[in-house]
Scaffold this active site. Structure first.
Site, PDB file in Angstrom:
ATOM      1  N   GLU A 188      45.222  16.687  19.517  1.00 15.83           N
ATOM      2  CA  GLU A 188      44.880  16.859  18.098  1.00 15.83           C
ATOM      3  C   GLU A 188      44.278  15.589  17.510  1.00 15.83           C
ATOM      4  O   GLU A 188      44.999  14.749  16.966  1.00 15.83           O
ATOM      5  CB  GLU A 188      46.126  17.259  17.285  1.00 15.83           C
ATOM      6  CG  GLU A 188      45.796  17.520  15.822  1.00 15.83           C
ATOM      7  CD  GLU A 188      47.016  17.822  14.956  1.00 15.83           C
ATOM      8  OE1 GLU A 188      48.154  17.526  15.369  1.00 15.83           O
ATOM      9  OE2 GLU A 188      46.812  18.341  13.849  1.00 15.83           O
ATOM     10  N   LYS A 229      43.112  20.861  19.389  1.00  9.20           N
ATOM     11  CA  LYS A 229      43.486  21.208  18.012  1.00  9.20           C
ATOM     12  C   LYS A 229      42.605  20.384  17.091  1.00  9.20           C
ATOM     13  O   LYS A 229      42.660  19.152  17.097  1.00  9.20           O
ATOM     14  CB  LYS A 229      44.973  20.897  17.779  1.00  9.20           C
ATOM     15  CG  LYS A 229      45.424  21.158  16.335  1.00  9.20           C
ATOM     16  CD  LYS A 229      46.920  21.325  16.238  1.00  9.20           C
ATOM     17  CE  LYS A 229      47.365  21.478  14.788  1.00  9.20           C
ATOM     18  NZ  LYS A 229      48.755  21.944  14.672  1.00  9.20           N
ATOM     19  N   SER A 276      45.421  23.274   9.377  1.00 15.15           N
ATOM     20  CA  SER A 276      45.006  23.701   8.032  1.00 15.15           C
ATOM     21  C   SER A 276      44.618  22.515   7.147  1.00 15.15           C
ATOM     22  O   SER A 276      43.824  22.686   6.218  1.00 15.15           O
ATOM     23  CB  SER A 276      46.064  24.586   7.373  1.00 15.15           C
ATOM     24  OG  SER A 276      47.295  23.931   7.216  1.00 15.15           O
ATOM     25  N   GLY A 280      45.605  20.734   4.636  1.00 16.97           N
ATOM     26  CA  GLY A 280      45.713  20.608   3.182  1.00 16.97           C
ATOM     27  C   GLY A 280      44.867  21.628   2.425  1.00 16.97           C
ATOM     28  O   GLY A 280      44.817  21.611   1.192  1.00 16.97           O
TER      29      GLY A 280
HETATM   30  P1  13P Z   1      48.556  21.333   8.837  1.00 13.89           P
HETATM   31  O1  13P Z   1      48.214  22.738   9.224  1.00 13.89           O
HETATM   32  O2  13P Z   1      49.493  21.235   7.696  1.00 13.89           O
HETATM   33  O3  13P Z   1      47.335  20.476   8.703  1.00 13.89           O
HETATM   34  O4  13P Z   1      49.373  20.713  10.040  1.00 13.89           O
HETATM   35  C1  13P Z   1      48.993  20.917  11.336  1.00 13.89           C
HETATM   36  C2  13P Z   1      49.564  19.869  12.188  1.00 13.89           C
HETATM   37  O5  13P Z   1      50.105  20.157  13.229  1.00 13.89           O
HETATM   38  C3  13P Z   1      49.428  18.461  11.773  1.00 13.89           C
HETATM   39  O6  13P Z   1      49.776  17.616  12.826  1.00 13.89           O
END
Ligand code: 13P
Length: 331
Positions: free
Chosen positions: A176, A218, A260, A262
């Protein structure tokens, strides 16, 4: 030998996706406080149970990313959370990075820690039921000055070392590299930064001989900065997001999930649906789905407020949003 490609592909069963429930103690405490819920280990356990113990989530979830403490806790059904998820056909995973700190070479940026002792921790997590893992790096956009190439390279190297260790341990790594939505930047600037981030990441993954076919990416969607004053249409987001991914993510990657970041629950749902439609039109080579934390949790948390009597209504709000987001993956 563990079939890592098979596990990675299984996250993308039609209409299913991943719940990110891996907020660190620090983040969970702040999140709960913003809904008036007092901080304690027991309130965090109840917070996890609100989502993980909700009935019928297995219709829409293929996996849940947990924080390490949750792997060892029981839900209100007296089953360990990983065991309870597995019994419903949901794969448990765990966040294995140890959070960020300012990057010494560029102190307004962040670098993610957690490589020291990682092989040993992975063995423990695997014994505790985790079949996949997540590592998040954070990339901040500020005008044309940030991110620096050094921060992009250092974060990519750490993601690659992490991915190699996780594959060696027989688990699937989610990578991610989150490009933050916060900022005044344009959507074009977000597109350029996400492109550069992915280009560097995949070239470093090759240097580290990471198997592309058993990683999951991600990523952030390509959006105008949250303080830019610009609101993108779902079609604009979908066009730019798919163009960025098509240009930079090798076709062998087992799948792509979105955070997501924010966005409101409605925005994240509409944007995902447009992305899924666009992916179909252009015949994108990888399956796509969600891996949301805030957009799936927000509405339920504002109903729950830490009170037991609100659990059924809060779970209903969660399931309602989860069903909408799942439907969005079908386009
Ligand atoms: P959000 O969907 O709230 O951005 O979080 C995803 C996530 O795994 C952040 O590390």
């Amino acid at each position: 030998m563990t079939d890592l490609v098979g596990i990675a592909r299984a996250f993308f069963e039609k209409g299913k996706g991943i719940l990110a429930a891996d907020e660190s103690v620090h983040t969970a405490t702040a999140r709960l406080a913003s809904y008036g819920v007092p901080a304690s280990a027991e309130m965090r356990r109840q917070y996890r149970d609100l989502f993980l113990g909700a009935p019928d989530v297995e219709h829409h979830l293929s996996g849940v990313i947990l924080f390490s403490e949750t792997l060892l806790e029981e839900g209100n059904d007296k089953k360990l959370f990983p065991e309870s998820l597995i019994s419903r056909g949901i794969m448990p995973g765990v966040k294995v990075d140890l959070g960020t700190e300012p990057f010494s070479a560029s102190p307004r940026e962040f670098i993610t820690n957690g490589l020291i002792g990682l092989p040993e921790r992975l063995l423990e997590f695997k014994k505790q039921g985790a079949v996949f893992t997540k590592w998040r790096s954070v990339i901040r956009i500020d005008g044309d000055t940030l991110p620096s190439p050094q921060a992009l390279h250092e974060n990519a190297k750490r993601l690659a070392s992490y991915a190699k260790e996780v594959q060696t341990a027989g688990m699937v790594p989610i990578l991610e590299p989150e490009v933050l939505h916060e900022g005044k930047h344009s959507r074009a600037r977000a597109r350029a930064v996400i492109s550069e981030t992915l280009k560097i990441l995949f070239s470093v993954l090759d240097e580290f001989s990471v198997d592309r076919a058993s990683v999951i990416l991600k990523t952030s969607m390509v959006l105008s900065g949250s303080e830019s004053g610009k609101h993108d249409s779902p079609e604009e987001v979908a066009d730019d997001t798919l163009a960025t991914l098509m240009g930079n993510v090798p076709p062998q990657v087992s799948g792509i999930v979105f955070l997501s970041g924010g966005q409101t629950p409605d925005e994240s749902t509409a944007n995902l649906a447009a992305i899924a439609r666009r992916a179909k039109e252009i015949n994108a080579p990888w399956p796509l789905t969600f891996s949301y934390a805030r957009a799936l949790q927000e509405e339920a948390l504002s109903v729950w407020k830490g009170k037991e009597e609100n659990v059924p209504a809060a779970r209903a709000a969660f399931l309602d949003r989860l069903a909408k987001v799942s439907a969005a993956t079908i386009g």
